[in-house]
Design a protein around this motif. Structure first.
Motif, mmCIF file in Angstrom:
data_model
loop_
_atom_site.group_PDB
_atom_site.id
_atom_site.type_symbol
_atom_site.label_atom_id
_atom_site.label_comp_id
_atom_site.label_asym_id
_atom_site.label_seq_id
_atom_site.Cartn_x
_atom_site.Cartn_y
_atom_site.Cartn_z
ATOM 1 N N ASP A 1 -23.572 99.765 121.456
ATOM 2 C CA ASP A 1 -24.342 100.858 122.033
ATOM 3 C C ASP A 1 -23.832 102.226 121.587
ATOM 4 N N THR A 2 -22.535 102.319 121.289
ATOM 5 C CA THR A 2 -21.945 103.595 120.883
ATOM 6 C C THR A 2 -21.411 103.567 119.458
ATOM 7 N N GLY A 3 -21.794 102.567 118.669
ATOM 8 C CA GLY A 3 -21.325 102.474 117.293
ATOM 9 C C GLY A 3 -20.653 101.135 117.036
ATOM 10 N N PRO A 4 -19.932 101.004 115.914
ATOM 11 C CA PRO A 4 -19.236 99.752 115.606
ATOM 12 C C PRO A 4 -18.245 99.364 116.696
ATOM 13 N N ILE A 5 -18.045 98.055 116.847
ATOM 14 C CA ILE A 5 -17.143 97.534 117.874
ATOM 15 C C ILE A 5 -15.841 97.100 117.214
ATOM 16 N N THR A 6 -14.738 97.656 117.694
ATOM 17 C CA THR A 6 -13.414 97.327 117.156
ATOM 18 C C THR A 6 -12.678 96.425 118.135
ATOM 19 N N ILE A 7 -12.175 95.301 117.620
ATOM 20 C CA ILE A 7 -11.474 94.313 118.443
ATOM 21 C C ILE A 7 -9.966 94.496 118.283
ATOM 22 N N PRO A 8 -9.220 94.661 119.379
ATOM 23 C CA PRO A 8 -7.760 94.781 119.263
ATOM 24 C C PRO A 8 -7.138 93.457 118.816
ATOM 25 N N PRO A 9 -5.930 93.496 118.259
ATOM 26 C CA PRO A 9 -5.292 92.260 117.779
ATOM 27 C C PRO A 9 -4.793 91.378 118.915
ATOM 28 N N GLU A 10 -4.690 90.103 118.625
ATOM 29 C CA GLU A 10 -4.099 89.100 119.510
ATOM 30 C C GLU A 10 -4.754 89.095 120.887
ATOM 31 N N VAL A 11 -6.067 88.963 120.874
ATOM 32 C CA VAL A 11 -6.807 88.851 122.130
ATOM 33 C C VAL A 11 -7.815 87.715 121.997
ATOM 34 N N THR A 12 -8.261 87.246 123.138
ATOM 35 C CA THR A 12 -9.340 86.274 123.191
ATOM 36 C C THR A 12 -10.628 87.004 123.544
ATOM 37 N N ILE A 13 -11.683 86.713 122.813
ATOM 38 C CA ILE A 13 -12.944 87.440 122.965
ATOM 39 C C ILE A 13 -13.926 86.610 123.795
ATOM 40 N N GLN B 1 -10.467 93.286 129.656
ATOM 41 C CA GLN B 1 -10.757 94.650 129.219
ATOM 42 C C GLN B 1 -12.096 94.665 128.485
ATOM 43 N N VAL B 2 -12.999 95.534 128.914
ATOM 44 C CA VAL B 2 -14.304 95.661 128.259
ATOM 45 C C VAL B 2 -14.145 96.510 127.004
ATOM 46 N N ILE B 3 -14.537 95.947 125.867
ATOM 47 C CA ILE B 3 -14.402 96.643 124.582
ATOM 48 C C ILE B 3 -15.673 97.423 124.248
ATOM 49 N N GLY B 4 -16.802 96.835 124.511
ATOM 50 C CA GLY B 4 -18.075 97.469 124.167
ATOM 51 C C GLY B 4 -19.222 96.547 124.504
ATOM 52 N N ARG B 5 -20.390 96.903 124.046
ATOM 53 C CA ARG B 5 -21.572 96.090 124.296
ATOM 54 C C ARG B 5 -22.420 96.039 123.038
ATOM 55 N N LEU B 6 -22.849 94.847 122.683
ATOM 56 C CA LEU B 6 -23.713 94.681 121.519
ATOM 57 C C LEU B 6 -24.999 95.482 121.704
ATOM 58 N N LYS B 7 -25.449 96.117 120.639
ATOM 59 C CA LYS B 7 -26.719 96.835 120.697
ATOM 60 C C LYS B 7 -27.845 95.824 120.508
ATOM 61 N N LEU B 8 -28.434 95.412 121.606
ATOM 62 C CA LEU B 8 -29.530 94.454 121.593
ATOM 63 C C LEU B 8 -30.839 95.222 121.734
ATOM 64 N N VAL B 9 -31.758 94.974 120.832
ATOM 65 C CA VAL B 9 -33.016 95.729 120.807
ATOM 66 C C VAL B 9 -34.191 94.756 120.824
ATOM 67 N N ASN B 10 -35.354 95.285 121.173
ATOM 68 C CA ASN B 10 -36.569 94.477 121.202
ATOM 69 C C ASN B 10 -37.781 95.357 120.881
ATOM 70 N N PRO B 11 -37.876 95.851 119.635
ATOM 71 C CA PRO B 11 -39.013 96.698 119.268
ATOM 72 C C PRO B 11 -40.293 95.867 119.181
ATOM 73 N N PRO B 12 -41.462 96.501 119.210
ATOM 74 C CA PRO B 12 -42.727 95.754 119.068
ATOM 75 C C PRO B 12 -42.761 94.997 117.741
ATOM 76 N N GLU B 13 -43.202 93.749 117.785
ATOM 77 C CA GLU B 13 -43.231 92.931 116.573
ATOM 78 C C GLU B 13 -44.176 93.504 115.529
ATOM 79 N N ALA B 14 -45.200 94.225 115.968
ATOM 80 C CA ALA B 14 -46.141 94.836 115.017
ATOM 81 C C ALA B 14 -45.479 95.930 114.195
ATOM 82 N N ASN B 15 -44.341 96.450 114.668
ATOM 83 C CA ASN B 15 -43.639 97.524 113.970
ATOM 84 C C ASN B 15 -42.460 97.005 113.157
#
Length: 246
Positions: free
Chosen positions: A124-136, A157-171
């Motif tokens: 949602d705010t750009g690329p998601i960076t994962i810290p080392p030695e963690v379980t996702i 610890q919340v790292i971020g959120r995937l940018k999930l979108v759903n634009p009109p299929e006609a577009n």
């Protein structure tokens, strides 16, 4: 006579193109998140100085079958599948935002969340960076959380959120790299209603049996167009013989 030749010639040409599309769909029958391509044709009159007495066939629409594929359980923490409508947003090689349903993700050497082929996954705010030695862990709403290895599960610890979108299929339009983008070039906004399933991947929506039947029908249609051209040649030969006698 030439009207028959125009119709049969262009019809045979585009049948071969549709056969290529069907073969492409079959080749991607096992590709994760693949969307089948659809072709349709129409007859167009030839515009010239004379009357529009001739017509040829053109590929009217190159569309996409947006129906969902079956979900396959992988158990891998970085695999996600879109449930229902929606897309994952990635950064293409040209720097623009595009969409995909291929949810097999990985972490780069620099800790950036990427797709299986190295494209940056957008949050949602750009690329998601994962810290080392963690379980996702990836939640249903796309939230990416981490738990340090060797600690209690409640140290989330919340790292971020995937940018999930759903634009009109006609577009939506399929780009040359296989990713989808908007026709107007405007990046779609995040949609909170799009949900993902962790530890799963979505299969291709190509129906193998239906595609094989389509290939057989197209082969028969091509043979019919060739017979029309043969008949046109035979008629022209007979007409020339009659004119020679007269």
């Amino acid at each position: 006579m030439d009207r028959l030749i125009y119709t049969a010639m262009t019809g045979a040409k585009h049948i071969l193109e549709q056969q290529a599309t069907t073969s492409h769909n079959l080749a991607n029958a096992t590709t994760t998140g693949f969307r089948a391509q659809i072709d349709s044709f129409r007859a167009v009159p030839v515009i010239s100085e004379g009357l529009p007495t001739r017509a040829f066939v053109v590929d009217a629409t190159v569309g996409t079958d947006f129906s969902s594929g079956s979900l396959q359980n992988t158990g891998r923490e970085l695999d996600v599948a879109i449930q229902g409508k929606g897309w994952l947003t990635v950064q293409a090689e040209d720097g623009t935002e595009k969409m995909t349903r291929h949810g097999s993700l990985k972490i780069s050497e620099n800790g950036v969340l990427q797709t299986h082929n190295g494209l940056i996954v957008m949050g949602d705010t750009g690329p998601i960076t994962i810290p080392p030695e963690v379980t996702i862990a990836i939640a249903k709403d796309g939230t990416v959380s981490s738990v340090p290895m060797g600690t209690k599960p409640n140290a989330v610890q919340v790292i971020g959120r995937l940018k999930l979108v759903n634009p009109p299929e006609a577009n939506l339009v399929r780009d040359a790299d296989g990713l989808f983008k908007t026709k107007d070039g405007v990046p779609p906004v995040a949609d909170a209603n799009v949900a993902v399933a962790g530890g799963m991947l979505e299969g291709s929506n190509v129906n193998v049996v239906e595609s094989m039947v389509t290939m057989i029908n197209l082969a028969r249609q091509f043979e019919m167009q060739m017979k029309l051209l043969t008949n046109a040649e035979s008629n022209a030969t007979k007409a020339s013989q009659i004119l020679a006698l007269s």
